[in-house]
Design an enzyme around this catalytic site. Structure first.
Site, PDB file in Angstrom:
ATOM      1  N   HIS A   1      29.817  25.305  48.250  1.00  0.00           N
ATOM      2  CA  HIS A   1      31.134  25.939  48.255  1.00  0.00           C
ATOM      3  C   HIS A   1      31.348  26.787  49.508  1.00  0.00           C
ATOM      4  CE1 HIS A   1      33.859  29.181  46.433  1.00  0.00           C
ATOM      5  NE2 HIS A   1      34.583  28.068  46.378  1.00  0.00           N
TER       6      HIS A   1
ATOM      7  N   HIS B   1      39.439  30.416  54.041  1.00  0.00           N
ATOM      8  CA  HIS B   1      39.838  30.467  52.637  1.00  0.00           C
ATOM      9  C   HIS B   1      41.099  31.292  52.375  1.00  0.00           C
ATOM     10  CE1 HIS B   1      39.919  32.099  48.541  1.00  0.00           C
ATOM     11  NE2 HIS B   1      39.449  30.911  48.185  1.00  0.00           N
TER      12      HIS B   1
HETATM   13  O1  G3P Z   1      37.487  24.028  45.218  1.00  0.00           O
HETATM   14  C1  G3P Z   1      36.821  24.858  44.322  1.00  0.00           C
HETATM   15  C2  G3P Z   1      37.089  26.297  44.644  1.00  0.00           C
HETATM   16  O2  G3P Z   1      36.881  26.496  46.012  1.00  0.00           O
HETATM   17  C3  G3P Z   1      38.479  26.691  44.292  1.00  0.00           C
HETATM   18  O3  G3P Z   1      38.715  28.050  44.454  1.00  0.00           O
HETATM   19  O4  G3P Z   1      39.448  30.045  45.662  1.00  0.00           O
HETATM   20  O5  G3P Z   1      37.152  29.212  46.023  1.00  0.00           O
HETATM   21  O6  G3P Z   1      39.074  27.964  46.960  1.00  0.00           O
HETATM   22  P1  G3P Z   1      38.584  28.839  45.831  1.00  0.00           P
HETATM   23 MG    MG Z   2      38.050  26.272  47.860  1.00  0.00          MG
END
Ligand code: G3P
Ligand code: MG
Length: 240
Positions: free
Chosen positions: A16, A57
């Protein structure tokens, strides 16, 4: 390399924002670390600025860089002058694809508006010069209209519908979108939702799982994969 995993079979552990538990999130350094830790898929977030897709992000710059203001209100030149942690620059998505070079799968999350079209253009280019194959891509978004736009442009690329909580009609919306998968918060996932999604032929991926107990719990719930800031957690699957 486990090509079965790159092909999105079996249980997937997505790094992630790279190995963001170890390195500044969404930087090339973080993605390199994810590769070193043996990740088979990575996840990243993009906005469209001028003629490029940039990897970051938040819609603002303060949390992850030494800049200020909204990403989309800044010039590409300004964005590239910033420190995104440990001296890293905010990457272009193009650079991330070059770094990865088809070695792992990439889940591109469309964060910003008007990202579908430039992403389709970039993917077309990369498929044409064989930097990657279409099986190595999964495009997702919380913005289902942008996701649908992408899907209309590139039917052959898998899409994943992101949600936080469980909708009234479970995974029906994702089936209607023509999605491959539905991505749900670990706080709200439940067995009923997993069963409904599977009945509709959809994979279920859960974010964000950063400890062994939750990981094993998710697997026991029958989900098809998780997003984690610590991609080495995948080793626990073999052990546990
Ligand atoms: O794609 C999974 C996750 O990344 C979604 O939430 O806020 O971390 O982009 P976020
Ligand atoms: Mg994400």
């Amino acid at each position: 390399m486990r090509t079965d995993v790159i092909e999105l079979n079996g249980f997937i552990v997505f790094a992630h924002r790279g190995a963001s538990g170890h390195e500044p999130e969404n930087t090339l350094r973080s993605f390199k670390r994810a590769l070193e830790l043996g990740a088979s898929w990575i996840e990243t977030d993009v906005y469209a600025v001028e003629h490029e897709l940039v990897v970051i992000h938040d819609d603002r710059l303060e949390r992850t860089t030494n800049g200020t203001g909204y990403v989309m209100e800044r010039s590409l030149e300004y964005l590239r002058s910033l420190d995104a942690g440990k001296g890293e620059r905010i990457p272009f998505l193009r650079e991330l694809f070059e770094l990865v070079g088809g070695r792992v799968g990439i889940n591109v999350e469309l964060k910003g508006p008007n990202t579908a079209k430039p992403l389709a253009k970039l993917i077309e280019e990369l498929l044409a010069n064989r930097t990657l194959t279409r099986d190595q891509l999964l495009v997702s978004s919380f913005n289902h209209r942008e996701l649908r736009k992408f899907h209309e442009l590139m039917q052959e690329i898998r899409i994943g519908a992101l949600i936080v909580r469980i909708p009234l009609f479970y995974a029906r919306f994702a089936e209607k979108l023509g999605a491959w998968s539905v991505h749900v918060s670990s706080e709200f996932i439940n067995r009923r939702f997993v069963a409904d999604a599977h009945r509709r032929g959809l994979k279920v991926y859960v974010y964000t799982v950063n400890d062994r107990e939750t990981l094993l719990g998710m697997r026991a719930l029958g989900v098809d994969g998780v997003f984690t800031n610590y991609p080495e957690l995948a080793d626990e699957l073999a052990a546990g």
